[in-house]
Design a protein around this motif. Structure first.
Motif, mmCIF file in Angstrom:
data_model
loop_
_atom_site.group_PDB
_atom_site.id
_atom_site.type_symbol
_atom_site.label_atom_id
_atom_site.label_comp_id
_atom_site.label_asym_id
_atom_site.label_seq_id
_atom_site.Cartn_x
_atom_site.Cartn_y
_atom_site.Cartn_z
ATOM 1 N N GLY A 193 -26.729 49.607 -8.661
ATOM 2 C CA GLY A 193 -27.789 49.467 -7.664
ATOM 3 C C GLY A 193 -28.931 50.455 -7.913
ATOM 4 N N VAL A 194 -29.865 50.480 -6.978
ATOM 5 C CA VAL A 194 -30.974 51.437 -7.067
ATOM 6 C C VAL A 194 -31.210 52.036 -5.691
ATOM 7 N N GLU A 195 -31.821 53.199 -5.655
ATOM 8 C CA GLU A 195 -32.301 53.738 -4.382
ATOM 9 C C GLU A 195 -33.586 54.499 -4.637
ATOM 10 N N ARG A 196 -34.352 54.685 -3.560
ATOM 11 C CA ARG A 196 -35.595 55.436 -3.711
ATOM 12 C C ARG A 196 -35.262 56.876 -4.046
ATOM 13 N N VAL A 197 -36.100 57.528 -4.837
ATOM 14 C CA VAL A 197 -35.858 58.939 -5.111
ATOM 15 C C VAL A 197 -35.956 59.694 -3.786
ATOM 16 N N ALA A 198 -35.261 60.826 -3.733
ATOM 17 C CA ALA A 198 -35.133 61.504 -2.446
ATOM 18 C C ALA A 198 -36.416 62.212 -2.014
ATOM 19 N N HIS A 199 -37.200 62.698 -2.960
ATOM 20 C CA HIS A 199 -38.352 63.531 -2.598
ATOM 21 C C HIS A 199 -39.632 63.001 -3.214
ATOM 22 N N HIS A 200 -40.734 63.378 -2.567
ATOM 23 C CA HIS A 200 -42.035 63.136 -3.190
ATOM 24 C C HIS A 200 -42.069 63.851 -4.529
ATOM 25 N N ASP A 201 -42.824 63.320 -5.428
ATOM 26 C CA ASP A 201 -43.035 63.932 -6.743
ATOM 27 C C ASP A 201 -41.808 63.918 -7.640
ATOM 28 N N GLU A 202 -40.701 63.310 -7.153
ATOM 29 C CA GLU A 202 -39.538 63.214 -8.037
ATOM 30 C C GLU A 202 -39.747 62.003 -8.964
ATOM 31 N N GLU A 203 -39.387 62.183 -10.223
ATOM 32 C CA GLU A 203 -39.584 61.092 -11.179
ATOM 33 C C GLU A 203 -38.518 60.025 -11.048
#
Ligand code: AMP
Length: 584
Positions: free
Chosen positions: A404-414
């Protein structure tokens, strides 16, 4: 962080000055309402691009202003373009070309290319423009994959690039040529397009085209295997039209210059379809890049919106902004760029040279149209690709061990740049490769193969590719295609191809080869290999550098480790690169 602010007045005058509310109220249904459609719910790209203008008050407006290499000019009005493209559609009918057949174009930027693309779209053919700087191998691969039935080309290109491979193209039935050399006799197995057009009727009723009818087949490269044929349908025009309006601030009556060649997706989506659908005038320059010529065109042709690429901007920058400032560009209103990272210096150089920043935007062959952009109304963060267009949801995702996929946890995370499926110009398949197509999606996210990050204000930043693809002068090149060509040489045992960073064209194609026993790794052979690759692949794809090594690094399973070759080339720590190859 550096921000180039737009004045309140500038922002208010530009498109999407009310970005959040436009996004909130936007639907693709609304965007479809900006087009005409055909009776019975049909939608045909060529009708939206040409015929609907030709029939109305815009019929006398110039659709194409063509600037020939040698100084000739030709202006084609919408009404005339409708007739010329109808003639081409009738030529296809007369030849008995079935709807849905593959029609390929291999030509420089000449008027016949444009009328044939539009005419073939009218008739219901699936159109593939091929870059004229391709060599015989890339042409053969793409025409075979798409089972091209018709090829429109010039006599000289036919002779140099197609005649030698004609026996590898069993599905090719008709070759229509434009005479561009002094030959008296046409090449065997070809017919001249001009007389066929003249004999054809200028009237053509576009058949009821269901919006999901295949329209365009654009090839893009993969890390492994052959190039992929991304198939787009007629309703892609809804996205072409609205994205040009939003991301390029393009309006009816604009004089628009897209410098991309129609052999690449930008040159078709925004070099032909989108601006015509808006009723703009296209400037088409047949000649290759030359800074002085480009300044002259921007000024004297009164270009109002200019869509170009970072490589071209960097080539102009080399000459200094003083050269640009010898002219005034009174009509120029908006400059945008696409295809590779636009470095912050280039954004600023736009201000120095033209008094306008360059607005970066992002998309790819598979998306069919611009997805992320710096809009005319928006403050620019130099180096950022911008924000998603209305109707587009973009996210930075990370892959999970369970698939699966999930959104990265933080802003600016690649993470991997992904788009929520459902926009009209999304590709519908990779031709004959359903499985490869399916692998691009997780749930209702399309994973783009690019790495990106998103800052707290919602701007997306390009980080790199998740795979080994090479971007050279804005052209996406698959290492596998280059490796396969070099492997054909009798002296070559192994090949690994990488993109080597270059300050002007982004990356150059570099090949590492090892030799079969009995061949000496000398300069003569190196040169021979360079020539061999160029002859087969053409200058757009062939390696510019070849380095001969005793052996190449391989993974345990036997794959050449391109990442390791690249790390060595760049003098980087080698690390564990064995798992990095993907198969997109
Ligand atoms: P193509 O399918 O040939 O149009 O190539 C698409 C790829 O070009 C994208 O997946 C990116 O890797 C790259 N690309 C396109 N636009 C940009 C941009 N504005 N900044 C950085 N890379 C870009």
């Amino acid at each position: 962080m550096e921000i180039l602010r737009k004045s309140h007045r500038e922002a208010q005058a530009a498109v999407l000055h009310d970005y959040p509310s436009v996004c909130a109220g936007f639907s693709w249904e609304t965007a479809r309402g900006w087009l005409d459609g055909l009776p019975g719910g049909g939608l045909n790209i060529a009708h939206e691009a040409v015929d609907r203008h030709a029939a109305g008050a815009a019929g006398e407006r110039i659709a194409i202003r063509w600037l020939g290499k040698s100084g000739t000019r030709r202006e084609i009005r919408y009404r005339e373009l409708a007739e010329l493209s109808s003639r081409f559609a009738n030529v296809l009918e007369t030849l008995g070309v079935a709807r849905g057949a593959g029609v390929y174009l291999l030509a420089g930027r000449i008027p016949e290319l444009y009328l044939a693309v539009l005419g073939a779209l009218k008739q219901g053919a699936v159109v593939t423009p091929l870059f004229s700087a391709f060599g015989p191998d890339p042409i053969a691969t793409r025409m075979t994959l798409g089972e091209g039935r018709v090829l429109v080309t010039t006599t000289s290109l036919y002779r140099r690039k197609v005649a030698p491979i004609r026996d590898r193209l069993p599905s090719l039935e008709h070759v229509l040529v434009i005479r561009d050399d002094d030959v008296e006799v046409l090449p065997e197995g070809t017919r001249e397009l001009g007389p066929l057009l003249e004999a054809a009727s200028p009237d053509y009723v576009i058949p009821a085209t269901a919006p999901e009818t295949p329209a365009l087949l654009h090839f893009t490269s993969g890390t492994t295997g052959t190039p992929k044929g991304a198939l787009h349908v007629h309703q892609a025009v809804v996205a072409h039209h609205s994205t040009a309006r939003f991301a390029l601030d393009l309006r009816a009556g604009d004089i628009f210059w897209c410098t991309a060649d129609p052999g690449w997706v930008t040159g078709t989506s925004y070099g032909i379809i989108a601006p015509l659908s808006l009723g703009a005038t296209l400037v088409i320059d047949e000649a290759e890049f030359e800074a002085e010529r480009w300044y002259r065109i921007l000024d004297e042709e009164a270009v109002s919106v200019w869509y170009t690429a970072p490589t071209a901007v960097r080539m102009m920058m080399k000459g200094g902004s003083e050269r640009a400032r010898t002219r005034a560009y009174p009509s120029l209103r908006f400059i945008a760029s696409v295809g590779e990272p636009l470095n912050p210096q280039a954004v600023h150089w736009g201000v120095e040279a033209f008094g306008l920043p360059i607005h970066d935007n992002w998309w790819q062959t598979e998306t069919g149209g611009i997805m992320i952009a710096n809009f005319a109304s928006m403050d620019i963060r130099p180096g950022a690709m911008g924000k998603p267009l209305p109707g587009i949801e973009a996210a930075v995702l990370r892959r999970l061990p369970d698939g699966g996929v999930e959104r990265v946890a933080h802003h600016d995370e690649e993470g991997e740049l992904a788009l929520r499926v459902g926009w009209p110009s999304m590709f519908r398949t990779y031709l004959h490769e359903e499985e490869r197509y399916r692998r691009c999606f997780v749930g209702d996210w399309y994973l783009t193969g690019d790495l990106a990050r998103r800052d707290p204000e919602g701007y997306f930043w390009f980080v790199g590719r998740a795979d080994d693809m090479i971007k050279s002068a804005g052209h996406l090149i698959g290492p596998f295609e280059v490796e396969s060509a070099l492997m054909e040489h009798p002296a070559v045992a192994e090949v690994g191809v990488i993109g080597k960073p270059d300050p002007v064209i982004g990356e150059i194609v570099k090949a590492f080869v090892s030799l079969k026993p009995g061949h000496a790794p000398d300069e003569a052979l190196r040169r021979e290999l360079l020539g061999f690759a160029r002859q087969r692949l053409g200058p757009a794809v062939a390696p510019k550098e070849i380095e001969i090594q005793t052996s190449l690094p391989r993974t345990r399973s036997g794959k050449i480790m391109r990442r390791l070759l690249k790390a060595r080339e760049l003098g980087l720590p080698e690390g564990d690169t064995s798992t990095l190859e993907t198969s997109r």
